[in-house]
Design a protein around this motif. Structure first.
Motif, PDB file in Angstrom:
ATOM      1  N   ARG A   1       0.519  -1.458  -0.182  1.00  0.00           N
ATOM      2  CA  ARG A   1      -0.125  -0.008  -0.112  1.00  0.00           C
ATOM      3  C   ARG A   1       0.786   0.867   0.065  1.00  0.00           C
ATOM      4  N   LEU A   2       0.259   2.084  -1.091  1.00  0.00           N
ATOM      5  CA  LEU A   2       1.199   3.652  -0.375  1.00  0.00           C
ATOM      6  C   LEU A   2       0.953   3.924   0.240  1.00  0.00           C
ATOM      7  N   THR A   3       1.362   5.408   0.429  1.00  0.00           N
ATOM      8  CA  THR A   3       1.054   6.875   1.473  1.00  0.00           C
ATOM      9  C   THR A   3      -0.136   7.009   1.178  1.00  0.00           C
ATOM     10  N   ASP A   4      -0.750   6.604  -0.488  1.00  0.00           N
ATOM     11  CA  ASP A   4      -2.041   7.560  -0.916  1.00  0.00           C
ATOM     12  C   ASP A   4      -2.857   6.667  -0.657  1.00  0.00           C
ATOM     13  N   GLY A   5      -2.541   5.674  -0.296  1.00  0.00           N
ATOM     14  CA  GLY A   5      -3.831   4.240  -0.218  1.00  0.00           C
ATOM     15  C   GLY A   5      -4.142   3.781  -1.489  1.00  0.00           C
ATOM     16  N   SER A   6      -3.198   3.783  -2.700  1.00  0.00           N
ATOM     17  CA  SER A   6      -3.003   2.757  -4.230  1.00  0.00           C
ATOM     18  C   SER A   6      -2.620   1.477  -3.050  1.00  0.00           C
ATOM     19  N   ILE A   7      -2.637   0.211  -3.774  1.00  0.00           N
ATOM     20  CA  ILE A   7      -2.484  -0.660  -3.631  1.00  0.00           C
ATOM     21  C   ILE A   7      -1.339  -1.059  -5.205  1.00  0.00           C
ATOM     22  N   VAL A   8      -0.614  -1.460  -4.902  1.00  0.00           N
ATOM     23  CA  VAL A   8      -0.046  -1.690  -6.594  1.00  0.00           C
ATOM     24  C   VAL A   8       0.531  -3.726  -6.124  1.00  0.00           C
ATOM     25  N   THR A   9       0.174  -4.038  -6.736  1.00  0.00           N
ATOM     26  CA  THR A   9       0.506  -5.762  -6.966  1.00  0.00           C
ATOM     27  C   THR A   9       1.529  -6.575  -8.340  1.00  0.00           C
ATOM     28  N   GLY A  10       2.067  -7.305  -7.799  1.00  0.00           N
ATOM     29  CA  GLY A  10       3.178  -7.892  -8.355  1.00  0.00           C
ATOM     30  C   GLY A  10       2.768  -9.088  -8.652  1.00  0.00           C
TER      31      GLY A  10
END
Length: 66
Positions: free
Chosen positions: A50-59
């Motif tokens: 989870r990024l500081t802006d709340g978005s989630i990044v996956t890989g």
């Protein structure tokens, strides 16, 4: 040669012990495994953060023969 000792401690949680935000990350990581390309190891890996802006990044892992 120098020798180093590395010690690590881990905590194992059940789903019901995780916060809603952490459960959301675990679910996103599980879904990311579906994008894994692992014909050689047969070991599907997914990750989520989870990024500081709340978005989630996956890989996920992507294997190749080279």
């Amino acid at each position: 040669m120098e020798k180093y000792e590395i010690k690590s401690e881990i905590c194992v949680y059940q789903d019901n012990e995780l916060s809603t935000e952490d459960r959301e990350l675990v679910e996103a990581a599980k879904q990311a495994t579906q994008q894994s390309y692992s014909p050689y190891s047969k070991f599907q890996v997914g990750a989520a953060l989870r990024l500081t802006d709340g978005s989630i990044v996956t890989g996920s892992n992507q294997e190749n023969a080279s």
